[in-house]
Each structure stands twice: as C-alpha cells, then as structure tokens.
Design an enzyme around this catalytic site. Structure first.
Site, PDB file in Angstrom:
ATOM      1  N   ARG A   1       0.797  -1.240  -0.031  1.00  0.00           N
ATOM      2  CA  ARG A   1       0.044  -0.002  -0.127  1.00  0.00           C
ATOM      3  C   ARG A   1       0.744   1.219   0.057  1.00  0.00           C
ATOM      4  O   ARG A   1       1.943   1.237   0.702  1.00  0.00           O
ATOM      5  CB  ARG A   1      -0.826   0.031   1.085  1.00  0.00           C
ATOM      6  CG  ARG A   1      -1.782   1.294   1.379  1.00  0.00           C
ATOM      7  CD  ARG A   1      -2.558   1.071   2.677  1.00  0.00           C
ATOM      8  NE  ARG A   1      -3.393   2.365   2.872  1.00  0.00           N
ATOM      9  CZ  ARG A   1      -3.636   2.701   4.249  1.00  0.00           C
ATOM     10  NH1 ARG A   1      -3.326   2.044   5.264  1.00  0.00           N
ATOM     11  NH2 ARG A   1      -4.237   3.767   4.310  1.00  0.00           N
ATOM     12  N   HIS A   2       0.432   2.175  -0.646  1.00  0.00           N
ATOM     13  CA  HIS A   2       1.270   3.576  -0.641  1.00  0.00           C
ATOM     14  C   HIS A   2       1.604   3.919   0.722  1.00  0.00           C
ATOM     15  O   HIS A   2       1.011   3.805   1.701  1.00  0.00           O
ATOM     16  CB  HIS A   2       0.316   4.508  -1.618  1.00  0.00           C
ATOM     17  CG  HIS A   2      -0.680   4.895  -0.926  1.00  0.00           C
ATOM     18  ND1 HIS A   2      -0.876   5.706  -0.008  1.00  0.00           N
ATOM     19  CD2 HIS A   2      -2.102   4.472  -1.077  1.00  0.00           C
ATOM     20  CE1 HIS A   2      -2.168   5.814   0.697  1.00  0.00           C
ATOM     21  NE2 HIS A   2      -2.976   4.833  -0.261  1.00  0.00           N
TER      22      HIS A   2
ATOM     23  N   TRP B   1      -4.988  12.733   4.370  1.00  0.00           N
ATOM     24  CA  TRP B   1      -6.233  12.096   4.742  1.00  0.00           C
ATOM     25  C   TRP B   1      -6.030  10.753   5.466  1.00  0.00           C
ATOM     26  O   TRP B   1      -7.039  10.629   6.228  1.00  0.00           O
ATOM     27  CB  TRP B   1      -7.099  11.935   3.134  1.00  0.00           C
ATOM     28  CG  TRP B   1      -7.459  13.374   2.721  1.00  0.00           C
ATOM     29  CD1 TRP B   1      -7.388  14.272   2.960  1.00  0.00           C
ATOM     30  CD2 TRP B   1      -8.691  13.203   1.773  1.00  0.00           C
ATOM     31  NE1 TRP B   1      -7.992  15.175   2.152  1.00  0.00           N
ATOM     32  CE2 TRP B   1      -8.881  14.374   1.412  1.00  0.00           C
ATOM     33  CE3 TRP B   1      -9.358  12.091   1.098  1.00  0.00           C
ATOM     34  CZ2 TRP B   1      -9.774  14.906   0.550  1.00  0.00           C
ATOM     35  CZ3 TRP B   1     -10.399  12.435   0.348  1.00  0.00           C
ATOM     36  CH2 TRP B   1     -10.692  13.835   0.022  1.00  0.00           C
ATOM     37  N   ASN B   2      -4.933   9.916   5.045  1.00  0.00           N
ATOM     38  CA  ASN B   2      -4.563   8.799   6.109  1.00  0.00           C
ATOM     39  C   ASN B   2      -4.653   9.272   7.433  1.00  0.00           C
ATOM     40  O   ASN B   2      -5.021   9.035   8.540  1.00  0.00           O
ATOM     41  CB  ASN B   2      -3.369   8.043   5.659  1.00  0.00           C
ATOM     42  CG  ASN B   2      -3.678   7.453   4.258  1.00  0.00           C
ATOM     43  OD1 ASN B   2      -2.495   7.380   3.629  1.00  0.00           O
ATOM     44  ND2 ASN B   2      -4.711   7.178   3.670  1.00  0.00           N
TER      45      ASN B   2
ATOM     46  N   GLU C   1      -7.473   2.649  -6.528  1.00  0.00           N
ATOM     47  CA  GLU C   1      -8.209   2.415  -5.217  1.00  0.00           C
ATOM     48  C   GLU C   1      -9.619   2.347  -5.667  1.00  0.00           C
ATOM     49  O   GLU C   1     -10.234   2.649  -6.670  1.00  0.00           O
ATOM     50  CB  GLU C   1      -8.117   3.402  -4.366  1.00  0.00           C
ATOM     51  CG  GLU C   1      -8.680   3.338  -3.160  1.00  0.00           C
ATOM     52  CD  GLU C   1      -8.594   2.070  -2.297  1.00  0.00           C
ATOM     53  OE1 GLU C   1      -8.590   1.146  -2.688  1.00  0.00           O
ATOM     54  OE2 GLU C   1      -8.102   2.366  -0.939  1.00  0.00           O
TER      55      GLU C   1
ATOM     56  N   GLU D   1       1.894   7.285   3.608  1.00  0.00           N
ATOM     57  CA  GLU D   1       1.141   8.039   4.168  1.00  0.00           C
ATOM     58  C   GLU D   1       0.568   9.350   3.386  1.00  0.00           C
ATOM     59  O   GLU D   1       1.397  10.179   2.771  1.00  0.00           O
ATOM     60  CB  GLU D   1       1.214   8.580   5.485  1.00  0.00           C
ATOM     61  CG  GLU D   1       0.295   9.326   6.433  1.00  0.00           C
ATOM     62  CD  GLU D   1       0.862  10.241   7.498  1.00  0.00           C
ATOM     63  OE1 GLU D   1       0.567   9.626   8.776  1.00  0.00           O
ATOM     64  OE2 GLU D   1       1.603  10.985   7.159  1.00  0.00           O
TER      65      GLU D   1
ATOM     66  N   ARG E   1       1.916   6.106  -7.257  1.00  0.00           N
ATOM     67  CA  ARG E   1       3.318   6.304  -8.051  1.00  0.00           C
ATOM     68  C   ARG E   1       4.236   7.067  -7.258  1.00  0.00           C
ATOM     69  O   ARG E   1       5.746   6.519  -7.593  1.00  0.00           O
ATOM     70  CB  ARG E   1       2.954   7.373  -9.280  1.00  0.00           C
ATOM     71  CG  ARG E   1       1.727   6.863 -10.293  1.00  0.00           C
ATOM     72  CD  ARG E   1       1.537   7.578 -11.520  1.00  0.00           C
ATOM     73  NE  ARG E   1       0.912   8.678 -11.063  1.00  0.00           N
ATOM     74  CZ  ARG E   1       1.051  10.200 -11.158  1.00  0.00           C
ATOM     75  NH1 ARG E   1       2.136  10.534 -11.502  1.00  0.00           N
ATOM     76  NH2 ARG E   1       0.354  11.004 -10.829  1.00  0.00           N
TER      77      ARG E   1
ATOM     78  N   GLY F   1     -10.633   7.347  -1.616  1.00  0.00           N
ATOM     79  CA  GLY F   1     -10.643   6.687  -2.529  1.00  0.00           C
ATOM     80  C   GLY F   1      -9.930   7.083  -3.797  1.00  0.00           C
ATOM     81  O   GLY F   1      -8.517   6.863  -3.957  1.00  0.00           O
TER      82      GLY F   1
ATOM     83  N   ARG G   1      -0.069   9.070  -4.961  1.00  0.00           N
ATOM     84  CA  ARG G   1       0.302   8.541  -3.822  1.00  0.00           C
ATOM     85  C   ARG G   1       0.979   7.206  -4.096  1.00  0.00           C
ATOM     86  O   ARG G   1       2.189   7.039  -3.670  1.00  0.00           O
ATOM     87  CB  ARG G   1      -0.700   8.452  -2.802  1.00  0.00           C
ATOM     88  CG  ARG G   1      -1.902   7.653  -3.257  1.00  0.00           C
ATOM     89  CD  ARG G   1      -3.033   8.166  -2.003  1.00  0.00           C
ATOM     90  NE  ARG G   1      -4.167   7.184  -2.191  1.00  0.00           N
ATOM     91  CZ  ARG G   1      -5.353   7.688  -2.901  1.00  0.00           C
ATOM     92  NH1 ARG G   1      -5.073   8.741  -3.433  1.00  0.00           N
ATOM     93  NH2 ARG G   1      -6.177   6.910  -2.959  1.00  0.00           N
TER      94      ARG G   1
END
Length: 178
Positions: A7-8, A13-14, A81, A10, A59, A21, A57
């Site tokens: 997973r990318h 928004w995280n 996503e 942070e 990439r 999304g 995010r």
C-alpha cells in the site's frame, strides 16, 4: 510466480482518518519516508518490476522503490483504489460507511464501486500477470481497499476477517501466485 504487494505511503487524509478513494493526493513527509523504508526492504528481495496505481500517492511510492532497485515502473489502471462515491473524505468510522464495506455486493452511493467489483479487477490482474510478465517478480503498489480485496485471492477470508484486514502504509506482503 512470486509477487509482492504494498500500500502507498501516508497521505494527509490517512492521517485524518478519512476515506480516500480516487482523490489524487500526494504523500506527506512521513509517507515519503515510509516509501524510502519500503525501498530499502524491497532491495533485499528479488523484485524486478513495479506495477503501480495511476494515483499520485502510489506512483510516488513506486518511484522511491524504482530509484533504489532500478526496476521499471508500469502504471496499471486496474490497481486504482476503490471508488467510495459519496463517502469520499468522510470519516472511516462512519457506521453507514462501515455497513457498505461489509456488504460486498452493495455499490457505494454516488457512483461508487462494490467490494466485489474491486475484487474482480484484482483477480483479472492476477490471472494476467504470469502471461504478461513471465519470469518476473513484480511489486504491485496500490491502496488499502484494493489490497484487502486482492488478499482474498491468497487467503480464505470470512467476512468478519475481511473487514478487519488492513495493510498498513508501505507494508510489504509476499504471495505465491500459482
């Protein structure tokens, strides 16, 4: 075929615990550091190809790994996503949002996707990988909901386990694709 999934790093928004999304956000400074740490771990594997979601995010995360290991990066639209529709930028803890997450065939309102739709995209990609990239060991750089759905290909996952499964930012998972 061995394959790795992450997973990318942070995003803002995280950090705020809101649903992210398809909103195209960059990594935070913490996220950039996580991507560099991921790159160091990836250098200890046999990854020789990186497929990434088209979102920034992912990439940025993929590029950090590519700089470290010298692998080619290919943008793969199937890795994007889940579309959370009307819940985008809402709280991850909203009971209505949680209800949609746990009802796999329900599309998120406002043009969103269902969990089954996301899994279908992931399974399509997994079936194609050996033919498209024979002899390669790819890293897939994607997103939380997509990674959760993809995990079900490799692990028998009851609904209650699925809902709790979470890949942390830049966590590296190794799978064997038979």
């Amino acid at each position: 075929m061995k394959l790795y999934v992450t997973r990318h790093g942070e995003t803002a928004w995280n950090r705020r615990d809101v649903v992210c999304g398809r909103t195209d956000l960059p990594l935070t400074e913490v996220g950039l550091a996580q991507a560099e740490e991921l790159a160091a771990r990836a250098a200890e594997t046999d990854i020789d190809l990186i497929l990434t979601s088209p979102l920034l995010r992912a990439r940025q995360t993929a590029q950090a790994v590519a700089r470290r290991i010298g692998a080619e990066v290919i943008v793969e639209p199937l890795l994007i996503e889940q579309d959370f529709g009307a819940f985008e930028e809402g709280s991850r803890f909203d009971p209505d949002y949680q209800d949609f997450r746990q009802n796999f065939f329900r599309r998120f309102p406002g043009g969103g996707e269902s969990v089954v739709m996301v899994a279908s995209r992931g399974y399509t990609l997994l079936r194609a990988l050996p033919e498209r990239y024979p002899g390669k060991t790819p890293l897939l750089v994607s997103h939380g909901a997509f990674c959760r759905a993809l995990h079900t290909w490799f692990a028998d996952t009851p609904n209650e386990v699925f809902s709790r499964f979470r890949l942390e930012n830049c966590q590296l998972m190794e799978y064997e694709l038979l």
